[in-house]
Write an enzyme that holds these catalytic residues in place. Structure first.
Site, mmCIF file in Angstrom:
data_model
loop_
_atom_site.group_PDB
_atom_site.id
_atom_site.type_symbol
_atom_site.label_atom_id
_atom_site.label_comp_id
_atom_site.label_asym_id
_atom_site.label_seq_id
_atom_site.Cartn_x
_atom_site.Cartn_y
_atom_site.Cartn_z
ATOM 1 N N ARG A 10 0.927 -1.132 0.083
ATOM 2 C CA ARG A 10 -0.060 -0.157 0.015
ATOM 3 C C ARG A 10 0.840 1.254 -0.019
ATOM 4 N NH1 ARG A 10 -3.160 1.775 4.017
ATOM 5 N NH2 ARG A 10 -1.678 0.504 5.588
ATOM 6 N N ASN A 20 7.434 1.964 1.416
ATOM 7 C CA ASN A 20 7.803 0.827 0.479
ATOM 8 C C ASN A 20 8.728 1.239 -0.601
ATOM 9 O OD1 ASN A 20 6.282 -1.627 1.540
ATOM 10 N ND2 ASN A 20 4.394 -0.223 1.015
ATOM 11 N N ARG A 70 -4.605 -2.189 -6.857
ATOM 12 C CA ARG A 70 -5.580 -2.518 -5.794
ATOM 13 C C ARG A 70 -6.647 -1.597 -5.501
ATOM 14 N NH1 ARG A 70 -3.317 -3.383 0.083
ATOM 15 N NH2 ARG A 70 -1.544 -4.286 -0.957
ATOM 16 N N GLN A 103 6.423 -10.129 2.355
ATOM 17 C CA GLN A 103 6.031 -8.785 2.671
ATOM 18 C C GLN A 103 7.129 -7.777 2.474
ATOM 19 O OE1 GLN A 103 2.830 -9.477 5.950
ATOM 20 N NE2 GLN A 103 4.893 -9.990 6.436
ATOM 21 N N ARG A 157 16.080 -19.176 34.738
ATOM 22 C CA ARG A 157 16.856 -18.828 33.499
ATOM 23 C C ARG A 157 16.039 -18.914 32.620
ATOM 24 N NH1 ARG A 157 21.980 -22.411 33.735
ATOM 25 N NH2 ARG A 157 20.013 -24.184 33.218
#
Length: 222
Positions: A10, A20, A70, A103, A157
């Site tokens: 997007r 992106n 899209r 992704q 631990r």
């Protein structure tokens, strides 16, 4: 039957605008996933980017991916990823068997990850597979100003913790029919365990990007 990679991207990131296409190592962020898919052309027949953004579209085309526009109705902040994958399948005029989801916010992956995961996926006839990593942290919750341990006892631990795993987002493989049924991973999906320096990357903020850039410069850049 064909196998395709889908990269949903997007353009409306709020916390890190246009993340992106932000440059990582001199190339746009999304290009890292496109190039990873191209490096696995023996598995992947076609690479598709699903986006609502013209700049992302241009970058995707420049690096050799096909683009599916899209719709705005599938590009909201709360729209699930599977809707973008399903939309891509509905626009393709051929029969697809497997979907590989990459992704763009997880741009760095172990070189042989896809080959090893896809081999297991096919050999064991899985309907879906996703990558996970073992957690080594001590978790708890706070109630009435008190800390209540979740996965350990006080004084235990870290190396003795019961094994817990997190979905790291580096890779998803699914049957196309599962995507068309609005699912990416099924109840029987195989959790493919990896241990990588890249498995905690998920870029959403500038701090995330800076950390990714550090890892890129240290482990990828030559």
């Amino acid at each position: 039957m064909r196998t395709i990679a889908i990269i949903p991207a997007r353009g409306g990131s709020k916390r890190l605008p246009q993340k992106n296409i932000k440059l990582l190592g001199g190339i746009p962020l999304i290009a890292h996933s496109i190039l990873y898919a191209k490096a696995n052309s023996d598995i992947i027949n076609e690479i598709y980017v699903s986006t609502d953004d013209d700049e992302i579209k241009n970058v995707a085309l420049q690096f050799g991916a096909k683009v599916i526009d899209r719709p705005k109705s599938l590009s909201g902040d709360f729209e699930p990823t599977v809707s973008a994958l399903k939309n891509v399948l509905q626009q393709i005029d051929e029969e697809i068997e497997n979907i590989i989801l990459l992704q763009p916010t997880n741009p760095l992956r172990p070189e042989n990850l896809l080959k090893d995961a896809f081999k297991y996926y096919q050999k064991n006839q899985q309907d879906s597979l996703f990558t996970v990593t073992r957690n080594h942290q001590k978790f708890g919750k706070i109630e009435d100003k008190k800390f209540i341990p979740f996965n350990y006892e006080i004084g235990q631990r870290s190396q003795d913790l019961e094994p817990l795993f997190f979905e790291n987002g580096l890779l998803y493989i699914s049957k196309a029919k599962l995507i068309l049924g609005d699912k990416i991973i099924s109840e029987n999906a195989f959790p493919f365990v990896i241990d990588s320096i890249f498995d905690k990357i998920d870029i959403d903020t500038q701090e995330d990007f800076d950390y990714t850039e550090y890892l890129y410069n240290k482990y990828i850049k030559t």
